[in-house]
Design an enzyme around this catalytic site. Sequence first.
Site, PDB file in Angstrom:
ATOM      1  N   ASP A  12       0.468  -1.569   0.604  1.00  0.00           N
ATOM      2  CA  ASP A  12      -0.565   0.064   0.163  1.00  0.00           C
ATOM      3  C   ASP A  12       1.472   1.194  -0.060  1.00  0.00           C
ATOM      4  O   ASP A  12       0.391   2.345   0.320  1.00  0.00           O
ATOM      5  CB  ASP A  12      -0.830   0.113   1.256  1.00  0.00           C
ATOM      6  CG  ASP A  12      -1.310  -1.155   1.041  1.00  0.00           C
ATOM      7  OD1 ASP A  12      -1.974  -1.643   0.276  1.00  0.00           O
ATOM      8  OD2 ASP A  12      -2.135  -1.728   1.999  1.00  0.00           O
ATOM      9  N   HIS A  40      -4.348  -2.618  -5.869  1.00  0.00           N
ATOM     10  CA  HIS A  40      -4.037  -0.767  -6.389  1.00  0.00           C
ATOM     11  C   HIS A  40      -4.654  -0.405  -6.696  1.00  0.00           C
ATOM     12  O   HIS A  40      -5.504  -0.340  -7.818  1.00  0.00           O
ATOM     13  CB  HIS A  40      -2.435  -1.010  -7.936  1.00  0.00           C
ATOM     14  CG  HIS A  40      -1.467  -1.997  -7.237  1.00  0.00           C
ATOM     15  ND1 HIS A  40      -0.519  -2.082  -6.276  1.00  0.00           N
ATOM     16  CD2 HIS A  40      -1.176  -3.010  -8.395  1.00  0.00           C
ATOM     17  CE1 HIS A  40       0.133  -2.660  -6.518  1.00  0.00           C
ATOM     18  NE2 HIS A  40      -0.448  -3.190  -7.675  1.00  0.00           N
TER      19      HIS A  40
HETATM   20  P1  GDP Z   1      -0.133   0.252  -3.716  1.00  0.00           P
HETATM   21  O1  GDP Z   1      -1.000  -1.044  -3.307  1.00  0.00           O
HETATM   22  O2  GDP Z   1       1.417   0.290  -3.416  1.00  0.00           O
HETATM   23  O3  GDP Z   1      -0.715   0.153  -5.208  1.00  0.00           O
HETATM   24  O4  GDP Z   1      -0.927   1.334  -2.952  1.00  0.00           O
HETATM   25  P2  GDP Z   1      -2.736   1.381  -2.691  1.00  0.00           P
HETATM   26  O5  GDP Z   1      -3.526   1.824  -3.891  1.00  0.00           O
HETATM   27  O6  GDP Z   1      -3.620   0.116  -1.690  1.00  0.00           O
HETATM   28  O7  GDP Z   1      -2.598   2.574  -2.088  1.00  0.00           O
HETATM   29  C1  GDP Z   1      -1.942   3.480  -1.532  1.00  0.00           C
HETATM   30  C2  GDP Z   1      -3.018   5.034  -1.663  1.00  0.00           C
HETATM   31  O8  GDP Z   1      -2.433   6.238  -1.793  1.00  0.00           O
HETATM   32  C3  GDP Z   1      -4.173   4.995  -2.650  1.00  0.00           C
HETATM   33  O9  GDP Z   1      -5.320   5.393  -1.645  1.00  0.00           O
HETATM   34  C4  GDP Z   1      -3.713   5.877  -3.503  1.00  0.00           C
HETATM   35  O10 GDP Z   1      -4.764   5.979  -4.251  1.00  0.00           O
HETATM   36  C5  GDP Z   1      -3.527   6.797  -2.393  1.00  0.00           C
HETATM   37  N1  GDP Z   1      -2.053   7.433  -3.273  1.00  0.00           N
HETATM   38  C6  GDP Z   1      -0.804   7.387  -3.619  1.00  0.00           C
HETATM   39  N2  GDP Z   1       0.185   8.575  -3.966  1.00  0.00           N
HETATM   40  C7  GDP Z   1      -0.507   9.371  -3.009  1.00  0.00           C
HETATM   41  C8  GDP Z   1      -0.084  10.792  -2.983  1.00  0.00           C
HETATM   42  O11 GDP Z   1       1.129  10.890  -3.084  1.00  0.00           O
HETATM   43  N3  GDP Z   1      -0.217  11.417  -2.076  1.00  0.00           N
HETATM   44  C9  GDP Z   1      -1.906  10.663  -1.071  1.00  0.00           C
HETATM   45  N4  GDP Z   1      -2.543  11.591  -0.479  1.00  0.00           N
HETATM   46  N5  GDP Z   1      -2.276   9.417  -1.567  1.00  0.00           N
HETATM   47  C10 GDP Z   1      -1.745   9.125  -2.659  1.00  0.00           C
END
Ligand code: GDP
Length: 430
Positions: A12, A40
């Site tokens: 995440d 993701h």
């Molecule tokens: P992944 O599995 O590594 O792709 O991560 P996830 O999607 O599960 O969780 C990452 C969360 O952070 C998601 O809700 C994204 O939309 C959000 N996100 C990613 N980059 C940023 C950022 O720079 N700022 C904010 N506020 N949210 C972000």
Amino acid sequence: MVKAIVGANWGDEGKGKITDLLAEQSDVVIRFQGGANAGHTIINRYGRFALHTLPSGVFYPHIVNVIGNGTALDIAKLVDELEQVEAQGVPSPKLMVSDRAQLLMPYHVLQDAYEEERLGGKAFGSTKSGIAPFYSDKYAKTGIQLCDLFAEDLLWERLTAAVELKNVLFTHLYHKPALAAEPLMDQLLTLRERIRPYVGDTVTFVHQALAERKHILLEGQLGSMKDPDLGIFPMTTSSHTVAGYGCVGACVPPTSIKEVLCVTKAYSSCVGSQTEPFVSEVTGPEGDELRRRGGDQGEFGATTGRPRRVGWFDAVASQYGCMVQGATQAALTCLDVLGYLEEIPVCTGYEIDGTVTASFPTTPALLRAKPVFTLLPGWQCDIRGCTDYDALPIHAKSYVDFLEQCIHTPITMVSTGPRREDITYRKPKL
Ligand code: GDP
């Protein structure tokens, strides 16, 4: 050449966003491990998506998206997700699924749930999507490969052998009903028709792409802490989450991986059970506030909806996480989330039995570790959507400089929001 995008922490970290962003300059995006057990979140011009099985390159029509042999393939979930993405207006993506990928079967999901039930309070907090039984069967050589669907006699032989074993477990250990092989066989033959257009020899395809100097992205699921060898065993997942496993799970030669981009978040979050060691955790109202402000809609699991535990940036775990990934650079996400804080704690050491260490320990010692925090000044303003690194407040930049020193990895990208365009590029100081 191959670039891997992987997580330095518990998952995440925002890998989906970074993959979606970098995919534009790539020809092929490959998922090489794991299954539908994590998600993701991607926000781009087509909308908001929680992808569980599809590679994050599906939003670009020029990209071939590959489901590698190392994944846990749930055919129904994959094809449903593809149809869902298309229904949301995304042009039909190019998809290729390895004929060597193994099938995540309904009995894996059942076994996962039965085992969690048996363990009761000692459960690992599995997502119950069958991942642990799936990988156990793969290594016990009782799994079924996608190619087996096209050899019916062999498929029946393998299926009945597997069902015989499961039934011993289901009836004697879990006291649950036995399974019949026939309906499972029918189900598999129906699924075969849904997956048929996408099945291919991805090993040859990937090697041909490399010979043609194509750009390949490996997209990791979860992060270093969840690797069964290098993470917080046994509170890990069951597939390898490190970039090195891409050589097996996507079948790219080790020498072809030129860049390993480690994604790490400006604070910490972790899903899983409460018993999982999470040294820099913040609880109570302070934790609730960070969880509410985190990610794009608060820190709740993209697949499970479970509230994630949250904590301050853990430099000990992140430095180790980058090291075991072999990170050549790092992307720091969610910096914008911390804008409300006057002071920001960073966990720079673990106190274990009275001694402070910056080396990430094995699980028994990790369970005894207490955080040692260094306080950094906050910037106390909203930086969401900023696209110019130099324009960030001085304390935001000094926070990034500090983390870069801690993780021993050049930070080249700093994300300032969940949307594809919320990104700044930074000249590393290392
Ligand atoms: P992944 O599995 O590594 O792709 O991560 P996830 O999607 O599960 O969780 C990452 C969360 O952070 C998601 O809700 C994204 O939309 C959000 N996100 C990613 N980059 C940023 C950022 O720079 N700022 C904010 N506020 N949210 C972000």
